[in-house]
Design an enzyme around this catalytic site. Structure first.
Site, PDB file in Angstrom:
ATOM      1  N   ASP A 103      -2.438   0.875  -8.191  1.00 46.82           N
ATOM      2  CA  ASP A 103      -3.663   1.557  -8.576  1.00 46.82           C
ATOM      3  C   ASP A 103      -4.790   1.182  -7.616  1.00 46.82           C
ATOM      4  OD1 ASP A 103      -5.216   3.119 -10.497  1.00 46.82           O
ATOM      5  OD2 ASP A 103      -3.782   2.407 -11.987  1.00 46.82           O
ATOM      6  N   GLU A 266      -5.639  10.946 -10.070  1.00 46.88           N
ATOM      7  CA  GLU A 266      -6.061  11.093 -11.463  1.00 46.88           C
ATOM      8  C   GLU A 266      -7.321  11.955 -11.439  1.00 46.88           C
ATOM      9  OE1 GLU A 266      -7.778   8.697 -15.354  1.00 46.88           O
ATOM     10  OE2 GLU A 266      -8.485   8.308 -13.324  1.00 46.88           O
ATOM     11  N   HIS A 327      -1.879   5.333 -20.222  1.00 48.53           N
ATOM     12  CA  HIS A 327      -2.653   4.258 -20.851  1.00 48.53           C
ATOM     13  C   HIS A 327      -4.006   4.727 -21.373  1.00 48.53           C
ATOM     14  CE1 HIS A 327      -4.238   4.632 -16.833  1.00 48.53           C
ATOM     15  NE2 HIS A 327      -5.271   3.886 -17.155  1.00 48.53           N
TER      16      HIS A 327
END
Length: 543
Positions: A103, A266, A327
């Site tokens: 990430d 994202e 998540h």
């Protein structure tokens, strides 16, 4: 409908498993998962059959937002281990044929990052403050925020520097100040952060808040919602044209290390054609398909989002991704058990509607059969292969999500989907560690979802996932061609891809099956007398 591939790289059909490190496996018993815990479970992941692992942040951080507030992008937080542990985990994954995606959190840093501490210690107009979004407040004494923007986590998006007229922007928590991505120093720093991890051997990056980073220069007032709702984020702080220049730059950085490294965005934007702009040939390689995640339990809507996605991504020569949970979302096994199945609530607590756990799991097992039958790449969220539901009755005293605290509990937040995994039914913390310590409590129901029990059960959700992944690979479905088949019912989907036919019954009434050999079915009672039961799916092959 055919999906075109300009570069048939590994990510075009990869099944990628998201690890949320603090909740995956805890090797040292402190209640928080770690890199050595991941190492202990690499064989489990390889046996599951996934192609790559995506790790949520493990960098040095005060953990104000579970690691998405990064204080040092080039080091591992002691909570999770050391750089040497990371290298061991990386090499262990590679030895087992799995790639590693890490990430990157570029929209903001932690307020404890050395840059922000330097900014606070400096004066208005300084080089140090120019790295962030400092602005003078409105009002006679600068006592009002520079504009009316609200944080995604609730409350104002501005915090005033004590004793000054200046405020700093934070689209998320107060402890997550936004960087100014028009500053060349910021651009250069992140080029080097990417190179640091690429040199260590990582295979790709998941880019957090990829549609943020660039704001309209005038920072105009915005009265729209900041929630990540259906339709995506909107406003002068999201999806600005200049953000694509950053990803073209990063694309060039990745190619310094060959052509087998990737980025996945994202980007909560809409429609899919807008998202597809992030994966043009000189930008990123994948983008999460949140339109698919947000689609309710409805045959027509699922078919439409699949068609639109394939068309949009094919137009730019990129693979489509399919994702059902992560998540940041209530697990789909719980969402599908609600009275409006598939809706995306911002968390569920004991005062809210409680999902029908059995029905939600039944639908989740059917939906994965659709997902893995589609061409493109698929993302799995840790624990979904066990059929895990959210912890929907977690007492408020345990909640840690800043969304919960910044809204005074009006928004439940994401803790329910982040609960530590159950590995052994009869062990402390269900085998998450040997001490019983847990950073979030697990519901007692997790015992029946434990991995050890499912490994011994041929009809378990875990075994279903393993068989689906093996067959998907065997038949090359990720690189296949989707052809819809006519159905006599509006609540039934049927398609072929390669040598596999999927039938998914989203209704309650059984439906007659076409000819074919039953290869896999979503439930033991899915098929009876040549008919597919309600809320069930089947994969058929030609005899």
């Amino acid at each position: 409908m055919t999906q075109q591939h300009s570069r048939p790289q590994w990510w075009h059909d990869a099944v990628i498993y998201q690890i949320y490190p603090r909740s995956f496996m805890d090797a040292n018993g402190d209640g928080i998962g770690d890199l050595n815990g991941i190492i202990q479970r690499l064989d489990y992941l390889a046996n599951l059959g996934v192609d790559a692992l995506w790790l949520s942040p493990f960098y040095r951080s005060p953990q104000a937002d579970a690691g998405y507030d990064v204080a040092d992008y080039r080091d591992v937080d002691p909570l999770f281990g050391t750089l040497e542990d990371f290298d061991s985990m990386l090499s262990g994954a590679h030895e087992r044929g799995m790639r590693i995606i890490v990430d990157i959190v570029p929209n903001h840093t932690s307020s404890e990052h050395v840059w922000f501490q330097e900014a606070l210690a400096s004066s208005s107009g300084s080089r140090e403050r120019a790295r962030y979004m400092f602005r003078e407040g409105r009002g006679e004494h600068g006592e009002q925020p520079p504009n009316n923007w609200q944080s995604v986590f609730g409350g104002p998006a501005w915090t005033q520097v004590p004793g000054e007229r200046e405020w700093y922007l934070h689209l998320f928590d107060t402890r997550q100040p936004d960087l100014d991505w028009r500053n060349p120093e910021v651009l250069e720093e992140f080029d080097n952060v990417l190179r640091f991890w690429l040199e260590r051997g990582v295979d790709g990056f998941r880019i957090d808040v990829a549609h943020g980073m660039i704001k309209v220069p005038e920072l105009p007032d915005w009265d729209g919602s900041q929630e990540m709702i259906e339709g995506g984020n909107r406003g002068p702080m999201w999806d600005q044209e200049e953000v694509h220049e950053i990803y073209r730059r990063w694309n060039r950085v990745l190619t310094e290390f060959g052509r087998d490294r990737m980025m996945v965005a994202e980007a909560w934007v809409h429609p899919p054609a807008r998202t597809a702009r992030y994966v043009r040939s000189d930008e990123m390689q994948q983008a999460f398909n949140f339109d698919y995640l947000l689609t309710p339990w409805d045959a027509d809507k699922l078919r439409r989002v699949i068609d639109t996605s394939l068309e949009s991504y094919s137009a730019v020569g990129a693979p489509t991704t399919w994702v059902m949970s992560n998540h940041d979302s209530v697990r789909h096994a719980s969402r599908l058990g609600l009275s409006h199945p598939g809706q995306r609530p911002n968390g569920i607590d004991a005062d809210g509607e409680q999902p029908d756990e059995a029905l939600g799991l039944r639908r989740a097992r059917a939906l994965i059969m659709l997902t893995l039958a589609l061409p493109g790449s698929a993302y799995l969220y840790q624990g979904e292969e066990l059929g895990l539901p959210d912890h929907t009755t977690m007492p408020a005293r345990y909640r840690q999500d800043p969304t919960f605290h910044r809204t005074n509990g009006e928004q439940i937040g994401r803790d329910g989907c982040r609960v530590p995994l159950p590995w052994r039914a009869d062990a402390p913390a269900f085998g998450f560690n040997t001490t019983g310590e847990r950073w979030l409590p697990q519901p007692e129901s997790y015992a029946r979802y434990s991995a050890d029990r499912q490994l011994e059960d041929a009809d378990s959700t875990l075994e279903l996932y393993r068989r689906l992944l093996a067959m998907r690979h065997e038949y090359g479905l990720g690189h296949g061609e989707l052809v819809w088949q006519e159905s006599s019912r509006s609540d039934v989907l049927s398609l072929t891809n390669g040598g596999v036919t999927l039938v998914l019954n989203l209704g309650e009434t059984p439906v007659a099956l076409p000819e074919g050999q039953v290869a896999l079915q979503s439930a033991t009672d899915a098929i009876s007398h040549g008919q597919l039961a309600g809320n069930a799916a089947v994969w058929l092959t030609t005899p």
